[in-house]
Design an enzyme around this catalytic site. Structure first.
Site, short mmCIF file in Angstrom:
data_model
loop_
_atom_site.label_atom_id
_atom_site.label_comp_id
_atom_site.label_asym_id
_atom_site.label_seq_id
_atom_site.Cartn_x
_atom_site.Cartn_y
_atom_site.Cartn_z
N THR A 129 0.82 -1.22 0.00
CA THR A 129 0.00 0.00 0.00
C THR A 129 0.86 1.27 0.00
O THR A 129 1.87 1.34 0.68
CB THR A 129 -0.91 0.00 1.25
OG1 THR A 129 -1.66 -1.22 1.25
CG2 THR A 129 -1.86 1.19 1.25
N THR A 161 2.03 -3.17 8.46
CA THR A 161 2.07 -3.93 9.71
C THR A 161 3.49 -4.45 9.94
O THR A 161 4.10 -4.98 9.00
CB THR A 161 1.07 -5.11 9.62
OG1 THR A 161 -0.22 -4.57 9.34
CG2 THR A 161 1.04 -5.92 10.91
N GLU A 244 -3.98 -15.13 2.07
CA GLU A 244 -4.09 -14.00 3.00
C GLU A 244 -5.55 -13.69 3.34
O GLU A 244 -5.88 -13.39 4.49
CB GLU A 244 -3.46 -12.76 2.37
CG GLU A 244 -1.95 -12.78 2.35
CD GLU A 244 -1.38 -11.70 1.45
OE1 GLU A 244 -0.27 -11.90 0.94
OE2 GLU A 244 -2.05 -10.67 1.24
N GLU A 369 -15.24 -3.51 -0.80
CA GLU A 369 -15.66 -3.04 -2.13
C GLU A 369 -14.82 -3.72 -3.21
O GLU A 369 -15.33 -4.15 -4.25
CB GLU A 369 -15.52 -1.51 -2.23
CG GLU A 369 -16.51 -0.72 -1.38
CD GLU A 369 -16.16 -0.70 0.12
OE1 GLU A 369 -15.03 -1.08 0.49
OE2 GLU A 369 -17.03 -0.31 0.92
C1 LIG Z 1 -3.99 -1.35 10.45
C2 LIG Z 1 -3.67 -1.56 9.02
C3 LIG Z 1 -2.70 -2.49 8.63
C4 LIG Z 1 -2.35 -2.64 7.30
N1 LIG Z 1 -1.31 -3.48 6.97
C5 LIG Z 1 -0.83 -3.46 5.69
C6 LIG Z 1 0.38 -4.17 5.35
O1 LIG Z 1 0.99 -4.85 6.19
N2 LIG Z 1 0.84 -4.07 4.09
C7 LIG Z 1 0.20 -3.34 3.12
O2 LIG Z 1 0.68 -3.28 1.98
N3 LIG Z 1 -0.96 -2.67 3.40
C8 LIG Z 1 -1.47 -2.71 4.66
N4 LIG Z 1 -2.63 -2.02 4.97
C9 LIG Z 1 -3.28 -1.25 3.93
C10 LIG Z 1 -4.65 -1.78 3.48
O3 LIG Z 1 -4.50 -2.97 2.75
C11 LIG Z 1 -5.29 -0.64 2.68
O4 LIG Z 1 -5.66 0.36 3.62
C12 LIG Z 1 -6.48 -1.09 1.87
O5 LIG Z 1 -6.08 -1.93 0.82
C13 LIG Z 1 -7.24 0.11 1.27
O6 LIG Z 1 -6.39 1.02 0.64
P1 LIG Z 1 -6.50 2.58 1.02
O7 LIG Z 1 -6.47 2.70 2.48
O8 LIG Z 1 -5.49 3.31 0.24
O9 LIG Z 1 -7.96 3.00 0.54
P2 LIG Z 1 -8.41 3.50 -0.95
O10 LIG Z 1 -7.87 2.58 -1.97
O11 LIG Z 1 -8.03 4.95 -1.02
O12 LIG Z 1 -9.96 3.35 -0.84
C14 LIG Z 1 -10.80 4.29 -0.17
C15 LIG Z 1 -12.24 3.81 -0.28
O13 LIG Z 1 -12.62 3.75 -1.68
C16 LIG Z 1 -13.05 2.43 -1.99
N5 LIG Z 1 -12.65 2.10 -3.36
C17 LIG Z 1 -11.41 2.25 -3.91
N6 LIG Z 1 -11.42 1.80 -5.18
C18 LIG Z 1 -12.68 1.36 -5.43
C19 LIG Z 1 -13.33 0.78 -6.56
N7 LIG Z 1 -12.68 0.52 -7.70
N8 LIG Z 1 -14.66 0.50 -6.47
C20 LIG Z 1 -15.35 0.73 -5.32
N9 LIG Z 1 -14.78 1.26 -4.21
C21 LIG Z 1 -13.46 1.56 -4.27
C22 LIG Z 1 -12.40 1.52 -0.97
O14 LIG Z 1 -13.08 0.30 -0.82
C23 LIG Z 1 -12.45 2.41 0.27
O15 LIG Z 1 -13.70 2.30 0.86
C24 LIG Z 1 -3.03 -1.90 6.30
C25 LIG Z 1 -4.04 -1.00 6.67
C26 LIG Z 1 -4.34 -0.80 8.00
C27 LIG Z 1 -5.38 0.22 8.34
#
Ligand SMILES: Cc1cc2nc3c(=O)[nH]c(=O)nc-3n(C[C@H](O)[C@H](O)[C@H](O)COP(=O)(O)OP(=O)(O)OC[C@H]3O[C@@H](n4cnc5c(N)ncnc54)[C@H](O)[C@@H]3O)c2cc1C
Length: 391
Positions: A129, A161, A244, A369
């Site tokens: 991410t 994480t 995963e 989503e």
């Molecule tokens: C505590 C925690 C631990 C984590 N650990 C890791 C880790 O170890 N490694 C890692 O790589 N990541 C990690 N993540 C990241 C996590 O996988 C991402 O937060 C997640 O994939 C969503 O990405 P984003 O936060 O950028 O949200 P965004 O991609 O910005 O999405 C925002 C909103 O828009 C929606 N959305 C986006 N695109 C679409 C679409 N095409 N259609 C409909 N809805 C959509 C999403 O569902 C969400 O509701 C972690 C996150 C947290 C909070």
């Protein structure tokens, strides 16, 4: 009672030993780690000594190569000690970064990183991410440019994480920024490489685990640190998502089950209007409904674990598992808190922490989503996803 379709006497014995271990070695420290946000090194090493990081790992590198139901037990028991953060630190190490090392790393890289990871001597994290967006994996902006015998990495990752205190990072970066899916490659980077910096993030839950934003400023690594083939990173990431996401589905049914058990126990002791509250029909029916939902998810997750264990590539089913199990867990824990009345809201009772910890379920590792998008593409458009690496 243990489900005899999937769990043998050996599995049950392992569950007992692991449960005792957690209560003896981990539970006494949970409150401390929840406060400090840092899990002490000694427990990683104890997990390593006991073989708990090597359950599904290759024997050649120190793993036990056991069937997936040992992993299921590992995940379920971690949820039952009620620190989503501690559990996340442990399962992320075992089933996020180490999955990439197992499937894609060369023999030399496995010796250098996988064996010490199994031994609990090196901790890893998986960095996909980015601050600009997590759902659109192919849109990542971190780059890896080949220069002679090295790659030079620039960019940033977030929400990682184990991102603060780990010893190495498995990083996805663009080797061809003009290409989306086929431009991504995977690398392993030592934490102490010049140009790697981390900033700890403050979160709603998962307090014991360290989550970080990580910056790469001209980070130079040997070309041997490329995992697998250049340009295949996206397909590796997608391949590992099957395990995963099932891991996250299993976590969800396990924490929901624990919440229901706790609520039942509480209701058998709490009195109101001259009787224990487990005599009120409306609450009894609520519990009956909650327990039914947990069981439906649990049995589904077990059947998908069996199919994954037998070598099937269950991308649709693992997505369904995470989608519905995490939603179910959020709802169950919300309802369990209600059954405890005001005590549910107090930190002295377990449900308050569960309520916070559970909320990451439908977000991390693919939002609900995005999971619906994948499922829709498979069942409406007939899209096929094929297995490419051994997971
Ligand atoms: C505590 C925690 C631990 C984590 N650990 C890791 C880790 O170890 N490694 C890692 O790589 N990541 C990690 N993540 C990241 C996590 O996988 C991402 O937060 C997640 O994939 C969503 O990405 P984003 O936060 O950028 O949200 P965004 O991609 O910005 O999405 C925002 C909103 O828009 C929606 N959305 C986006 N695109 C679409 C679409 N095409 N259609 C409909 N809805 C959509 C999403 O569902 C969400 O509701 C972690 C996150 C947290 C909070």
């Amino acid at each position: 009672m243990s489900n005899h379709i999937y769990f043998t006497e050996e599995h049950n014995e392992f569950r007992k030993i692991f449960r005792d271990f957690l209560h003896r070695e981990v539970v006494p420290y949970i409150e401390k780690w929840e406060k400090t946000g840092e899990i002490e090194r000694f427990i990683w090493e104890k997990f390593g000594e006991m073989g708990y990081f090597g359950l599904n790992q290759l024997e050649e590198y120190g793993g036990l190569n056991l069937d997936l139901f040992y992993t299921v037990i590992f995940l379920e028991e971690l949820q039952r000690i009620n620190s989503g953060g501690f559990a996340a630190a442990m399962w992320a190490h075992s089933y996020l970064n180490m999955s990439h090392l197992k499937a894609e790393a060369s023999h030399e890289i496995k010796q250098k990183y996988l064996t010490p990871s199994i031994e609990g001597k090196k901790i890893g994290c998986l960095c996909i991410t980015e601050p600009f967006g997590g759902s659109d994996v192919a849109g990542m902006r971190t780059t890896a440019v080949k220069q002679g015998n090295t790659y030079v990495i620039n960019g940033s990752k977030t929400f990682i994480t184990n991102g603060m205190y780990s010893d190495y990072l498995i990083v996805a970066a663009k080797t061809n920024p003009d290409d989306r899916h086929k431009g991504i490659s995977m690398f392993v980077i030592d934490r102490n490489t010049k140009g790697v910096t981390s900033t700890k993030l403050n979160k709603l839950g998962w307090k014991a685990s360290d989550t970080a934003e990580i910056a790469f400023d001209n980070v130079t690594i040997p070309i041997e640190n490329l995992l697998g083939e250049e340009g295949k990173g996206f397909s590796y990431i997608m391949q590992h998502f099957a395990l995963e996401r099932l891991v996250m589905g299993v976590n969800a049914h396990a924490r929901a089950e624990f919440a229901v058990e706790y609520a039942i126990q509480y209701m058998s002791e709490r009195e109101s209007f001259g009787q224990t509250i487990n005599k009120f029909q409306v609450l009894r029916h609520k519990i009956a409904e909650m327990a039914s939902k947990v069981d439906m998810c649990k049995e589904y997750n077990y059947s998908i674990a069996k199919r994954l264990n037998d070598g099937e590539y269950v991308v649709k089913e693992a997505s369904m598992s995470k989608l519905l199990s995490t939603k179910m867990a959020d709802e169950i824990i919300y309802d369990a808190l209600q059954l405890l009345g005001g005590y549910g809201y107090m930190e002295d009772y377990p449900i308050a922490r569960m309520y916070r910890d559970s909320r990451i379920g439908p977000i991390g590792g693919g939002t609900s989503e995005i999971l619906k998008e994948i499922i829709a593409k498979i069942i409406i458009d007939g899209k096929k996803y094929n297995k490419q690496v051994d997971i």
